[in-house]
Write an enzyme that holds these catalytic residues in place. Structure first.
Site, PDB file in Angstrom:
ATOM      1  N   HIS A 178      -7.537   7.071  -3.880  1.00 12.46           N
ATOM      2  CA  HIS A 178      -6.974   5.877  -4.523  1.00 12.46           C
ATOM      3  C   HIS A 178      -8.047   5.057  -5.242  1.00 12.46           C
ATOM      4  O   HIS A 178      -7.743   4.267  -6.119  1.00 12.46           O
ATOM      5  CB  HIS A 178      -6.240   5.017  -3.484  1.00 12.46           C
ATOM      6  CG  HIS A 178      -4.916   5.612  -3.077  1.00 12.46           C
ATOM      7  ND1 HIS A 178      -3.983   4.935  -2.334  1.00 12.46           N
ATOM      8  CD2 HIS A 178      -4.376   6.825  -3.318  1.00 12.46           C
ATOM      9  CE1 HIS A 178      -2.921   5.711  -2.141  1.00 12.46           C
ATOM     10  NE2 HIS A 178      -3.136   6.869  -2.719  1.00 12.46           N
ATOM     11  N   ARG A 198      -1.081   0.655  -4.317  1.00 14.97           N
ATOM     12  CA  ARG A 198      -0.508   1.560  -3.305  1.00 14.97           C
ATOM     13  C   ARG A 198      -0.862   1.166  -1.877  1.00 14.97           C
ATOM     14  O   ARG A 198      -0.624   1.919  -0.939  1.00 14.97           O
ATOM     15  CB  ARG A 198      -1.006   2.984  -3.584  1.00 14.97           C
ATOM     16  CG  ARG A 198      -0.523   3.515  -4.918  1.00 14.97           C
ATOM     17  CD  ARG A 198      -1.342   4.689  -5.419  1.00 14.97           C
ATOM     18  NE  ARG A 198      -2.692   4.313  -5.839  1.00 14.97           N
ATOM     19  CZ  ARG A 198      -3.556   5.135  -6.403  1.00 14.97           C
ATOM     20  NH1 ARG A 198      -3.205   6.384  -6.638  1.00 14.97           N
ATOM     21  NH2 ARG A 198      -4.756   4.714  -6.757  1.00 14.97           N
TER      22      ARG A 198
END
Length: 711
Positions: A217, A358
């Site tokens: 990420h 996220r």
């Protein structure tokens, strides 16, 4: 190009016709975006969110990404409208772009806003800190590795029409003599594993799996198309490919086939302006560098919004409503209607806000976000004691610089050697300094290859108390009930039980007959009663959406053999039964979707990925290091004393310093059992910050100090 064709093309296309097409395209796109926004809002107000809404929330383009994606949509829609106009004028088989002259291409680029998206920027002469966006890391090519740019292509894109249509979009089309199988069929026949039927990794803990996602990420995010959930598109009910809908069809014998015309919804990744060739390229919304963008964001507006605005002491903003037994929690997003509320309406807890959208995808990820937020704030207060004369900006930047170094060290020293094992030094040789000719941009293929971690996810989340015993009824929750559920951290004991669970639990071992657990293969984001998604099918469809060539093309790229028949493929997989299954589905190894082909390979010796993944992942991480001007080991980034101090840190240190946990294994990536492999936190090396004490006299005149710091 034939000049008569060009003249003829331009003749067909008057300037006014071109401008009216662009204006029509802008209107169509704006309307679709508006519908999508309204529809998501309406769903939240009516408290009906389907799994797609959760996915959409996690991958929704925001800020500058939104404008970049919108410009690309204007461009793509303009070309579609032009194609229709030119077809009406009788020119059938052609590529629109061949009919445009240079001036017309420039007009399109300017009027859609694409030229603004790809402009070059002037970098400052002296910089001691990285930018938030990653711009100017490379002084020669300021955009390399920065956020909101296209992923790198290591091999040319493979689209059905050579421009943007994903392979497999038209039924009955043959590739290398065979049709592509439905991704859901491949998932059912090759990927699916019952939840009960998993093998534990005997050497690696669940921290290993979570760290992979944490780093992933930090370096890539392919957001969904901005027009994604517009109800006018009927992505769920209509099974035809109509960009941005590329629905996943169910095979007739699917156990979950409810109605004959039903499809699993799938929204294409957002594209980015590519006015040179017009081929569809996906946008990476975060900076490629390992620069803790998960903590700090990848664009300036986000970075600013998650800092503590009230005291300007360089701290990150924290939750104002709750603490974790006195320790800080991530702030909430300021949305009145948050999709996370729907996972437990009675407690009304919204999603967390962090540098990465996220953050609330799963509880382990939220726990890592929380730990590094606390680490930043801890460093700020320690450095302020050492250097009372530093202002908030300096405290923020110096702490950020240390957090980035910690993540780089843990990733390269501890994580990658467990993943690549004997192949580590082959792909990532010792560091020999920064090289401005290395492109650090994350490649499109890597963004799919690094999803290998999905096969090491366990079906349940366990949480443990301070004696490492199951935490009552909270201890064993099916994975699908933890997606987008920050209320479980706030109401069910904070992050410590989660971290203890990660440290003691084994990762799931990838076995060729146990790829993806049922929780991910059938219940992804199934928080409400609606049918969950299938992560294996999504990964394969995503590869097609991104125009990635097939399995053998990547084997060739990596210098590996390219099996042509069942015998050769049986040899690569070391498994003739599996090779036969693949061949029945695909007809030829050339057509195999990258993700499923790569995760099915047997591991390199001692490692946790096969040879193809080792090559893609190793190559990428080498580029991320060698092409990073602020890499932690680069001479001049830290002083020799600071480097010495940094080398002592570990993830155990970070856990001890930022939680209430008192006992920890020295190596949290390895499997450890309690209490024999655990030591007291005070036996773990901590980061000695004394080398950061500014020796310059604090009574020095301000002008001289400023002069010094700018040098």
């Amino acid at each position: 190009m034939d000049s008569s064709l060009n003249k003829e093309g331009s003749g067909v296309l008057s300037d006014s016709s071109l401008l009216s097409s662009i204006s029509e395209a802008r209107q169509l796109v704006d309307t679709a975006y508006l519908h999508a926004r309204k529809s998501l809002k309406r769903n939240l107000e009516e408290k009906v969110a389907n799994p797609m809404d959760f996915l959409k929330h996690l991958k929704d383009p925001v800020g500058r990404t939104r404008s970049a994606v919108r410009a690309a949509d204007y461009l793509e829609t303009t070309l579609k409208l032009l194609k229709i106009k030119l077809q009406l004028s009788g020119k059938w088989r052609f590529n629109v772009t061949d009919l445009l002259d240079r001036k017309q291409k420039e007009v399109i680029s300017k009027e859609t806003g694409c030229d603004y998206q790809i402009r070059s920027i002037k970098c400052p002469e002296h910089d001691i800190y990285r930018t938030i966006t990653g711009e100017c890391n490379n002084r020669k090519h300021s955009h390399l590795g920065s956020s909101n740019r296209a992923f790198a292509r290591w091999l040319p894109a493979a689209y059905e029409d050579g421009v943007s249509v994903p392979r497999g979009a038209s039924e009955g089309k043959l590739y290398n003599g065979f049709p592509l199988p439905l991704v859901r069929k491949v998932s059912n026949e090759i990927a699916h594993t019952a939840n009960e039927n998993i093998t534990q990794d005997q050497e690696l803990s669940l921290v290993f799996m979570h760290w992979g996602q944490w780093v992933n990420h930090d370096i890539d995010l392919a957001p969904s198309s901005g027009a994604g959930v517009s109800p006018e598109l009927h992505c769920e009910t209509d099974c035809a490919f109509k960009s941005p809908c590329f629905p996943i069809k169910f095979p007739p014998d699917d156990p979950r086939m409810l109605r004959s015309n039903l499809c699993m919804p799938f929204i294409q990744s957002a594209s980015v302006c590519n006015p040179r060739t017009f081929t569809r390229e996906q946008i990476n919304a975060v900076s490629s560098f390992i620069d803790a963008s998960t903590v700090y964001g990848s664009e300036d507006s986000v970075a600013k919004s998650i800092r503590n605005q009230t005291d300007h002491l360089g701290l990150m903003a924290v939750n104002q409503n709750f603490t974790d037994a006195g320790l800080e929690l991530l702030p909430f997003e300021n949305k009145t209607k948050s999709v996370c509320v729907l996972t437990n309406e009675s407690v009304n807890i919204p999603c967390f806000k962090a540098g990465d959208k996220r953050v609330t995808e799963n509880l382990g990820l939220s726990a890592l976000h929380t730990v590094f937020l606390r680490e930043h704030n801890r460093l700020v207060s320690e450095l302020r004691k050492l250097n009372p004369h530093w202002d908030g900006e300096k405290l923020y930047q110096e702490s950020r610089k240390i957090v980035v170094a910690i993540i780089q060290i843990i990733t390269y020293r501890d994580y990658l050697p467990l993943l690549l094992a004997e192949e580590t030094s082959k792909w990532i040789p010792s560091y020999s300094g920064y090289n401005e000719d290395v492109d650090p941009t994350v490649s499109n293929v890597f963004s799919l290859a690094f999803r290998f971690g999905h096969v090491s996810v366990r079906p349940f989340v366990s949480r443990l108390d301070d004696s490492f015993q199951p935490l009552g009824s909270f201890s064993h929750v099916p994975l699908h009930l933890t997606f987008c559920a920050p209320w479980r951290i706030i109401m069910e004991g904070g992050i410590d039980p989660l971290i203890r669970g990660m440290v003691v639990d084994h990762a799931k071992l990838m076995k060729q007959n146990q790829l993806l657990v049922e929780e991910l293969q059938n219940h992804l984001f199934e928080q409400t009663e609606v049918m969950g998604l299938d992560l294996a099918a999504l990964n394969m469809q995503r590869g097609r959406d991104h125009g990635l060539p097939g399995y053998n093309d990547w084997r060739r790229f990596c210098g590996l053999s390219q099996p042509q028949n069942i015998d050769e493929f049986s040899e690569v997989l070391g498994n003739s039964k599996l090779a036969k299954k693949f061949m029945e589905l695909y007809g030829t190894p050339d057509n195999i979707d990258l993700w499923i082909g790569a995760v099915a390979e047997p591991f390199v010796p001692q490692g946790r990925v096969g040879p193809l993944l080792a090559c893609i992942i190793g190559t990428q991480f080498r580029n991320l290091r060698d092409g990073d001007r602020f890499w932690w080991e680069k001479p001049g980034v830290f002083t020799p004393q600071q480097l010495h101090a940094l080398r002592k840190i570990s993830l155990s240190t970070v856990f001890c310093d930022n939680t209430h946990i008192k006992k920890i294994p020295r190596d949290v990536f390895k499997v450890n059992s309690y209490p024999e492999n655990f030591v007291d936190c005070h036996e773990i090396d901590t980061l000695d910050l004394s080398p950061w004490k500014d020796e310059s006299d604090s009574s020095m005149p301000k002008e001289i100090k400023e002069l010094r710091s700018s040098q």
